[in-house]
Structure formats: C-alpha cells, structure tokens
Design an enzyme around this catalytic site. Structure first.
Site, PDB file in Angstrom:
ATOM      1  N   PHE A   1      46.772  -0.402  87.507  1.00 50.85           N
ATOM      2  CA  PHE A   1      46.902  -1.098  86.288  1.00 50.85           C
ATOM      3  C   PHE A   1      47.879  -2.078  86.028  1.00 50.85           C
ATOM      4  CE2 PHE A   1      45.554   1.420  82.197  1.00 50.85           C
ATOM      5  CZ  PHE A   1      44.187   1.415  82.663  1.00 50.85           C
TER       6      PHE A   1
ATOM      7  N   GLN B   1      52.683  -3.763  70.509  1.00 53.84           N
ATOM      8  CA  GLN B   1      51.746  -4.236  71.481  1.00 53.84           C
ATOM      9  C   GLN B   1      50.589  -4.603  71.258  1.00 53.84           C
ATOM     10  OE1 GLN B   1      50.194  -1.608  74.849  1.00 53.84           O
ATOM     11  NE2 GLN B   1      51.618  -3.033  75.845  1.00 53.84           N
TER      12      GLN B   1
ATOM     13  N   HIS C   1      47.008  -5.401  72.548  1.00 54.80           N
ATOM     14  CA  HIS C   1      46.281  -5.163  73.753  1.00 54.80           C
ATOM     15  C   HIS C   1      45.574  -6.740  73.817  1.00 54.80           C
ATOM     16  CE1 HIS C   1      43.498  -3.514  76.666  1.00 54.80           C
ATOM     17  NE2 HIS C   1      44.338  -2.256  76.655  1.00 54.80           N
TER      18      HIS C   1
ATOM     19  N   LEU D   1      39.126  -1.220  71.346  1.00 54.50           N
ATOM     20  CA  LEU D   1      39.694  -1.551  72.702  1.00 54.50           C
ATOM     21  C   LEU D   1      38.592  -1.580  73.791  1.00 54.50           C
ATOM     22  CD1 LEU D   1      42.237  -1.020  74.140  1.00 54.50           C
ATOM     23  CD2 LEU D   1      41.572   1.257  74.452  1.00 54.50           C
TER      24      LEU D   1
ATOM     25  N   GLU E   1      41.996  -1.277  79.807  1.00 55.97           N
ATOM     26  CA  GLU E   1      42.588  -2.266  80.682  1.00 55.97           C
ATOM     27  C   GLU E   1      42.087  -1.876  82.114  1.00 55.97           C
ATOM     28  OE1 GLU E   1      46.784  -2.848  80.547  1.00 55.97           O
ATOM     29  OE2 GLU E   1      47.345  -2.734  82.559  1.00 55.97           O
TER      30      GLU E   1
ATOM     31  N   ARG F   1      50.616  -6.519  79.557  1.00 55.30           N
ATOM     32  CA  ARG F   1      50.145  -6.798  78.395  1.00 55.30           C
ATOM     33  C   ARG F   1      50.335  -7.852  77.382  1.00 55.30           C
ATOM     34  NH1 ARG F   1      48.155  -0.602  76.899  1.00 55.30           N
ATOM     35  NH2 ARG F   1      46.572  -0.275  78.593  1.00 55.30           N
TER      36      ARG F   1
ATOM     37  N   HIS G   1      47.528  -2.810  69.071  1.00 55.52           N
ATOM     38  CA  HIS G   1      47.289  -1.489  69.932  1.00 55.52           C
ATOM     39  C   HIS G   1      48.357  -0.313  69.878  1.00 55.52           C
ATOM     40  CE1 HIS G   1      45.399   0.871  73.079  1.00 55.52           C
ATOM     41  NE2 HIS G   1      46.159   0.538  73.826  1.00 55.52           N
TER      42      HIS G   1
ATOM     43  N   ARG H   1      54.706  -1.951  76.591  1.00 58.69           N
ATOM     44  CA  ARG H   1      54.453  -0.781  77.343  1.00 58.69           C
ATOM     45  C   ARG H   1      53.570  -1.010  78.558  1.00 58.69           C
ATOM     46  NH1 ARG H   1      50.104   2.681  77.018  1.00 58.69           N
ATOM     47  NH2 ARG H   1      49.125   2.012  75.110  1.00 58.69           N
TER      48      ARG H   1
END
Lengths: 543, 481
Positions: A118, A230, A232, A246, A249, A280, A344, A378
């Site tokens: 990730f 955040q 996304h 969403l 990721e 991100r 997000h 994050r």
C-alpha cells in the site's frame, strides 16, 4: 422524569463499527455492556465498507520500527508517537486474533495471511480479504460479539453524553420511534467513526456524520488536529449520485496506473520514486492539480487503469471494484476507471491517551473519532488496524473502570430537560434539516477542501454560523434524529474550519495556499491544534 | 435533473390500515438509483421510513422490492413507474422490515482448533460463501421460510461456511438438520434474489445434505428413492406400463423431417405420466421433428444430487453421457432433468434443449385457438434452473388466453414432497390459492413434478404445455373436418 425508563450497564459503547464492536467484546469480559448502534449493528459505520486492508508486521524482513517510521513519515510527524507505538506493536496480535476467530483473509504464498503493498510503506504489510477486508472483519467481530452477553440496541442513536459533575455518566439517545432513552454507565466508550459526510463528495457511509466529535466536544472533551481531513485520491465520479464512492487503494496496490487526459502517467512529476504508491495526501494533490490545470478528463477526473493486469487478478483481488463499476456499465478489465479525490477520513478527533482515555473522566474513545494516531495523513491500511488495537484498549480501560452505580442526578435531570426543550424547538422549527446538510456539504467542499486559504475558510465559517442559527424542523418525533445529526454535522464543519485556520502551514493533508510551506514537516515548529469548549489554539515549539 | 414518478408502499402500524401504494414525483440526476429517489421522496414527506447506510452495495441495509423483485436500493437504477415495496417480511413501517430476528438465526463461529488461517484451498472454498451482506433478500423470497420454521437460505450458507472451517468448533450438520436442512425445495429463488449471486442451494445446501447423508441422517423416504435408483436405474417405481414399452425407439414425423431430437424422457414421464410424454411426441411429429428414444437411458441423478446421496451419481452420468453421445440435440421435457443435464453434467458432447426451446427454435404450425383462459405455473427448474420463461408463454398464447400469477415454488422439488409432505402440501395450497385468484380455467406448466403435485391442490385441470398444444391441433383437425 424519564418516560422511557433508565437502562444501566457497567460499560456503554456508542458505535457499532470495527472499533465499537471490538471495544464491547473486550469490555464484556469485565462486566455488563450495552452497545448503542444508530443502524442495525454490523451494517453501519465504515468498517464494513473498508476494502483494502489492515497493516501489520507479520513477515521476516519487516519490522515494527519500519512500520512506525512509515506511519510517522506518512503522518508528517504530527502523530502522537505513543499511539503509533501501540498501533504498530499490537496490530499483529489483533489480526492473529481475528484469524483465530474465523476471519477469512486471503492466504499468502507459503501460507499465513497474504499481504500486499500500500502507499507510503517500505514493506508489503497490508493484510487483505480480497477487496472486502472490512466486511470480513465485521462478520468476524459480530460473531464474537454474539458470544458475549452484550446487550445490542439496534437503531438507537446517542444524541448527548450525560455528565455527572465533570464525569461522563452515560448518554441520552433517540430510538427508532423518536423516543428519548437514557443509558447510564460507569464508563462510556465513544466509537462513532468519522465524519466526512460533512463534505459534498465523500466515501463515508451515511453514518459518517461525525457525531462522536460533536458529542465529545459538547461534553467538554478536547479535540486535536480536526483540520486533518484525508482526501482519498480515488473516488468514483460518475454517475452523479455515485460521486465520491471509494475506489480502493488496493487498485494501485495491485498495479493500477494513474493517467491524465493526455495519456501521461503524471505521478512521475509528483513522486517519481513511489509513483502511484505515494502517500494519499501526495496522490490526491497530484490528481487535483492535474484536474485544476486542465489535464483532467471531460467529466473532471483522471484515469485509473488496470487493463494491463491479467483479468483473473482483477476478478480475484478486486471483485467489489469489478462489481461496482459493472453496475454502472464500466468493465474495469477492459476500460479505465474515471476517478477524482473524495473526502475519506478525519485524522483528528478526541484527544486520547494510549489507554483511550479522553480528557473527560469516564469517557473513552477509539477508532476514527479519536485523534493523534495518524498525524497529518493516514496510511492506507492503518485505520482497520487502529479499530482493533484501540477498540480493545478502550474496552479494557472502560471495562476495568470502577463501579459507580450512577443514577439520574439533578444535573443529569437538567441536561435531559434541556434536551427536551431542544426537541420541542425542532418540532416547532421551520427549516428542513436536509437542506441545511446540503448547504453545509457544499460550503465545506468549496471552503475547506484539498486546497485551503484563510479567506475561504473564514467565509465557510461565516456560512456555517448562518446554518447553526437555522430553526431546524422535525415533522414528527421520528425526524428528531435528523435534526440532531444536522446539528452535529454543522458543529463538525465548524471544528474543521476553525482548526484549519489555526494551522498556518502545509502539513500532510492540510494544504494552505496562503502561508508558505517552506519547512519540511519533521522540522515544523507546530504541534497539534486543539479545540474544546474552553480553549482553542495550536502548539508552537519555542524555536 | 429529470422527474420520475414512482409508487412507494406506505404502512403505518398504528393506523390499523393495510399498506398502500402512494405515487410520488421527484427530481433525480441522470444515473440515479432507487435510493436517491427515496431520499427525494423523504424530502417531500419526511414521514417515510426506509433504511440505508453504505450506499455502495456493501452493507445490505437497503434491500427492498423493486417491481416485485428484491434489490438493493443503492445499486438499482430507478425508472419511471417503479413500484417500491418492502421485502416480503414482517414490516415495521413503510419500507423497513423486522430484519434483526432473521439475522439472529445466522450462526456464529465458535473458535476452536489451533486458530491458524486454513490453507489456500480451504480459504478459496470459504471465500465463495463469505460474500453475504445479510440483506435478507433470500429469506424474504424463500418458500420454505414462508410455511415452516426454516432458518433460511443464508443461515444454511453460513452453516456450510462454518462446517468447512477447521477453526469452528460447532457441529454444523446437527444444527443444519435442526434448522430445516431438508426444508429447501431447491427452487433457487434465493439465488435469483441474492445481490451477491451466491448459489446457496448448490454451494451450501446440497453439500450439507451430502455430509448429513455420510452421517446416516438421510430421510427414510429419500433413502428409498436412492435404493430404487440403484436397483432399477429409475427414481419412480414401476406401477404402469412405462413409456419405453409403449412406443418405438425411433418415431418419424407425420410429414417431411425438419429436425431430430433424442428424447431424455426422465423417470416421471417414463414411469408415472407417460400420457403427457405421448402428447409431446405427437406435437413434435406434427411439426416435423423426428424423436429418438434410446432405451438405455437412466435417471438423470437429480433426486440423488438434491438429497446429498451421491454414491451412484457418477455411474448414472456415465450411462447417460454414453447413451446420448451419438445425438447432437438431446431434448428434455422434465424441468428437473433439463436443469440437471445442463447444470450438473460437465462438458456434455451434445446440446440439451427443453421441449419449449425445441418448439420455439424450430417453429410450430399454429394450432386452433381454444375458448380458454389459462394460467402458467413456472417450474422452478425451468424458470431459474434453465432461464426459460418466455418460450412456454408464447406457445400457450397460440392456443389460449394467458393470465399471469406470481412465480413461486409449488413445493414438489428438492425431495420435499417425499421427505416433508406437510411442507409440500402447505406450499401446494398456496399455489392453489394463487391459481384460484387468477380465475383461469386451467393451469399449464412444464414439469412433471409440478404437474403431479399441483393436481392435489387445485380443482382446475393441470396440464403440460404439450397437452394444451395437442388439444389445439385436435380442434384444428376437427374444424378442418
């Protein structure tokens, strides 16, 4: 008088996502537990929607120190180091526990839980169950919860924390019929998740309205870093009503490429080393910049492409993505997805100790409603881990709290009276809450989005003040909850804008366009922003 | 934005009034789902109760019936004229149903064993049972749930998922038996309703029944059928002269040969209802189709598969495969045999076609119209097992007026008629009531199990499509003199 009776428990848990259910499971080992869920328990919150995975150090070659370093770097060094330490050290045990409880994670080569790369990580440490990791965790947690004596109250929403002196003694709630219910407890765990539903474009479930921030703030708790929202990088943009949904990721983790309308793999301009697997905040800003500078798609996004991957890999590792896009006529095995950033996750929240104590005695918090674990940004995969590590810690702390056998004191009676007056006002109001929420979402998206500046934030705050003074209307008792939710959302919007004005720097997800952003984050003089009923400000180190 | 008018079921329990459909005209964006239309309705009328949460098909909160069929409101495009009703479960208010008591019957894993993640092969088998979002759709359409204490399709899915998992300490076969393992009629309504396309019958219930069989828990009547198949190759005992002894092995058409089918007769038409098969042969002859009936054919194996008794299955499949290998087209007229050949046999060297498909594809000489109004009972194994619904209706309409009734199971499948006759009778009665409500003079169907079973639960004649067509041809002949 409380018309509906008073229910008591040793521990009251508010919220039925991954953190709340984990807290209830732990607390139930120490005494009676009531879990309030504003949805049918297990269906609400963002955990069942979480797709990508769960970060844990499990394999040779990885180390807790690497996970800590990645998390701090990704968080622009705003994280609370003690919380990061707890997250990283305990995440492996918590995932092993989920496995022992029956979670069906994918199996890696050589056995054991599979892990994939990730963004922002030096090691492929994101455990997954296809792209329905959170759903699998939730099924497992609900199984465990069912084996405890926890009293689960479905479709009952906490609307106010009750205070006995300065101590949290329970919560007032509205049930499905709109009747007021009072829950008293020796300790209360707030695990209400995040609140990016305050933005027009959001990945959150409908329950992501930030109730926990609002409840905690009104009860006197301190919140930190609420400006850290955040975005996304990859949310769906079409059709209109699916905007913000969403796109995990994991798509990039599996090798997905970001391409602008000129066919350029543009991440090479923003982070040539990590490319699509940058953090991100970086990827979201990159996409937003491409769109703003005219290199976006006609619909205002960029392309996210997995057509170079074997179709079987897409089918096995990204089945939900395949299903969701097919439902809107796009076969991602042969066509690129069209994506744009979407609100997000709120990194900020209730200030907690590593034992999940908030600044209000008797009140604990865990999961997205708490702040400090993720700093200014994050890492993907750290939120599901957070739900389990801090869910357990909060449940343990609350469960081992002393018994107090609280009752409805005159102070609580007064709060209930004030609440009833508020409800009477709603029943007599004239402004539908739906319209207020819509105006808030637009205000937040335009004024407190990816790129921010002082004037825009101030304008947003002024508009929020207008919304705060609307006389919200509930047609029936069953609509009271919509008014309460709108009030919470407006307060959360205000907290985000106020915190964003407090931080005069670019840091992680918080991008201010007005002050210059010269200093690298590890040398920033600024610490947490903090807001409470009595004080707000930003910590500034003496240089 | 465009305007759509939808009708939404409104029900207020305190009013004492039954649910009613209320029209609402709302503005929605291009590509809007039913959920967005409901949000817009709620803005107009905040008293509307409905559930939703994730908005992306992952939480299972928003299942409703859209035009009669279960669907997730958040994933289903809204269209002008849509009728939105609650799932067919006890309704709390408007579109919200009392889901929690149903979900509480889904078993939870009891940790046991060493707690390690199973191997990749086991995980792959578990994963195909883990997609359930507990929306309640399957429970709401299940005929067994409607008339028995069956815990429901997804409860069986979960028991199979737990039974396969070495980390689970529970005895899932005993529990499945107690929760109604043998109540499932194999109608596949659950699969049709499932937003995640989980084949609960094949992937869970048949496997649980096979495991129950290994433990000696097979129902006595099912064991008798398996004995019969083992000793005679047939699942129906000989009480009359079987079809095979009434006709030649090759039956030439009346006129020029337009086509040829090898006829997989099936136990019911061979041994219990040969007159219906004879009607079908006569219709085929009139339409230029040569019918070949290989004598070596045996039971398709369906009664064994549905009840989990698999010992003789491979042998039956091998015999049938070899027997029919020389023929390019194999025709079934039993819905159960057709679904079994199509779905439970792998890589057959011939094409399997249902009687209705054969006639639709070759085209038929139009029969005379009869002064008859009929209704059509969709056999589950034809409608959902083979996806065939339009062809029989088109054939029926050449002869008679057709009035529709809701498609649900008559109770004869899945070994229920033999193993749980009370349940089969209760479902048959429901069918009888639905038939009476249509006012039709006859019931047409296309499956011997349905034909035979429904006859006990209605005062109207119950006949196969072939028999109706043949009556039309005979009337034609009479008119022609």
């Amino acid at each position: 008088m409380v018309e509906n009776g008073v229910r008591t428990a040793h521990v009251l848990v508010i919220g039925s996502g991954g953190a709340g259910v984990r807290a209830a499971i732990e607390a139930a080992r120490h005494g009676s537990v009531t879990l309030l869920s504003k949805t049918i328990a297990g269906k609400g919150g963002c955990t069942p929607m979480a797709e990508g995975g769960y970060n844990a150090v499990l394999r040779e070659g990885d180390a807790p120190e690497l996970h800590i370093a990645d998390t701090l770097k990704g968080g622009a060094y705003l994280n609370d180091p003690a919380l990061v330490e707890a997250l990283v050290r305990e995440a492996p045990d918590r995932v092993r526990e989920l496995v022992a409880w029956g979670a069906v994670f994918d199996v890696g080569p050589g056995g054991g839980v599979a892990q994939r790369p990730f963004g922002g990580q030096q090691f492929a440490r994101t455990c997954y169950a296809g792209d329905r990791t959170g759903h699998e965790m939730m099924q497992t947690l609900m199984d465990r919860l069912a084996a405890t004596d926890t009293r689960v109250v479905h479709e009952c929403a906490a609307v106010e924390l009750l205070l006995d002196g300065d101590r949290c003694a329970g919560a007032a709630a509205l049930d499905r019929e709109g009747e007021l219910a009072v829950y008293l407890a020796d300790a209360v765990v707030i695990a209400t998740g995040g609140g990016t539903q305050v933005y027009d474009i959001s990945t959150n479930s409908s329950s992501g309205t930030g109730d926990g921030y609002a409840l905690g703030y009104r009860a006197g708790a301190e919140l930190i870093d609420m400006e850290m929202v955040q975005f996304h990088p990859t949310g769906a943009i079409h059709p209109y009503d699916a905007r913000g949904r969403l796109v995990t990721e994991a798509v990039r983790g599996e090798g997905g490429r970001l391409i602008n309308d000129r066919g350029e793999r543009f991440m090479s301009r923003y982070d040539p080393e990590r490319m699509e697997l940058s953090t991100r905040d970086v990827v979201a800003r990159a996409i937003a910049t491409e769109i703003l500078e005219g290199r976006g798609t006609p619909r205002g996004g960029v392309w996210l492409d997995v057509t170079h991957l074997p179709p079987r890999q897409v089918e096995e590792r990204l089945p939900i993505m395949l299903e969701q896009f097919l439902a809107f006529g796009v076969d991602i095995r042969t066509e690129p997805m069209e994506v744009a950033p979407t609100a997000h996750h709120i990194m900020g929240g209730l200030r907690i100790t590593p034992d999940c104590a908030t600044t209000v005695p008797g009140l604990f918090a865990c999961g997205e409603c708490s702040g400090g674990v993720h700093g200014a940004n994050r890492l993907g995969g750290n939120a599901l881990a957070e739900t389990q590590v801090f869910g357990r810690r909060a449940g343990l702390s609350a469960g081992t709290s002393p018994e107090r056998n609280g009752e409805v004191t005159p102070a609580i009676e007064r709060q209930l009276g004030a609440l009833r007056e508020r409800f009477d006002g709603y029943l007599d109001g004239d402004e539908p809450p739906g319209g207020v929420v819509r105006r808030l979402k637009t205000t937040m998206w335009n004024g407190a989005g990816i790129f921010r500046e002082r004037d825009g934030l101030a304008r947003a705050l002024a508009e929020i003040e207008v919304l705060r003074n609307e006389r919200l209307a509930a047609l029936t008792e069953r609509n009271l909850i919509e008014c309460c939710t709108a009030v919470n959302m407006v307060l959360v919007g205000s907290l985000i804008c106020r915190a964003a004005l407090l931080r005069p720097e670019c840091r992680g997800a918080h991008t201010r366009r007005d002050p210059s952003c010269e200093l690298p984050p590890d040398r920033s003089p600024y610490g947490h922003t903090h807001l409470s009923l009595v004080d707000e400000g930003i910590v500034e180190a003496a240089s | 934005m465009t305007a759509v008018t939808i009708r939404v079921s409104r029900f207020e329990p305190a009013s004492g009034e039954p649910a009613r459909l209320v029209p609402y005209t709302v503005e929605v964006n291009e590509g809007a789902r039913v959920l967005q239309a409901l949000h817009a309705v709620h803005e107009q009328d905040p008293t509307l109760s409905y559930r939703y949460c994730c908005g992306s098909g992952q939480c299972g909160s928003c299942a409703v019936r859209v035009n009669g069929k279960p669907a997730l409101a958040c994933m289903t495009p809204v269209a002008e004229g849509d009728v939105i009703e609650p799932l067919d479960l006890p309704v709390v208010r408007d579109l919200a149903v009392d889901l929690v008591p149903r979900l509480e019957r889904i078993a939870a894993l009891m940790p046991g064993g060493d707690g390690a993640l199973p191997d990749a092969e086991t995980v792959d088998r578990l994963k195909e049972l883990c997609d359930c979002i507990e929306c309640g759709s399957c429970i709401s359409v299940c005929p067994a749930v409607a008339v028995t204490d069956f815990a429901g399709p997804t409860a069986m899915r979960q028991l199979e998922r737990l039974g396969l998992d070495p980390r689970d300490a529970g005895d899932r076969i005993d529990q499945a038996d107690a929760d109604g393992l043998f109540a499932c009629t194999s109608c596949h309504a659950c699969y049709e309703a499932c937003p995640k396309d989980i084949q609960i019958m094949g992937k869970a219930i048949e496997r649980l029944r096979a495991e129950a069989h290994r433990r000696g828990m097979t129902l006595p009547r099912h064991a008798e059928v398996a004995d019969l198949v083992r000793t005679t190759g047939r699942s129906v005992a000989r009480t009359i002269t079987p079809l095979f002894e009434q006709v030649d092995a090759v039956i030439e058409p009346n006129g020029p040969v337009r086509g040829e089918v090898a006829f997989f007769v099936g136990c019911m038409y061979a041994m219990r209802l040969p007159e219906t098969a004879l009607d079908a042969i006569e219709v085929l002859r009139r339409n230029g189709i040569r019918v070949i009936i290989p004598r070596e054919q045996v039971c398709c194996g369906s009664p064994l598969i549905r009840t989990g008794q698999l010992e003789d299955l491979a042998r039956l499949q091998a015999v049938n495969r070899e027997t029919f290998a020389p023929y390019p087209v194999v025709m079934t007229m039993c819905a159960g045999c057709g679904a079994t050949l199509k779905n439970d046999y792998v890589d057959l060297p011939f094409r399997v076609m249902d009687f209705n498909e054969v006639l639709s594809e070759f085209g038929i000489e139009p029969p005379a119209r009869l002064p008859l109004t009929v209704t059509y009972h969709d056999p589950c194994h034809l409608l959902r097992g083979q996806g065939i619904s339009e062809q029989p209706r088109a054939l029926i309409r050449t002869v008679a007026d057709l009035v529709e009734m809701p498609a649900y199971c008559c109770g004869s499948g899945g070994g229920v008629k033999a193993g749980r006759p009370d349940e089969a009778a209760a479902l048959g009665e429901r069918r009888g009531e639905a038939i009476a409500a249509t006012g039709a003079g006859q019931v047409i169907t296309s499956c011997p199990f349905c034909e035979f079973h429904i006859r006990s639960h209605t005062d109207r004649p119950v006949r196969h499509v072939a028999s109706l067509l043949l009556e039309g041809y005979r009337a034609e002949d009479r008119e022609a003199g």
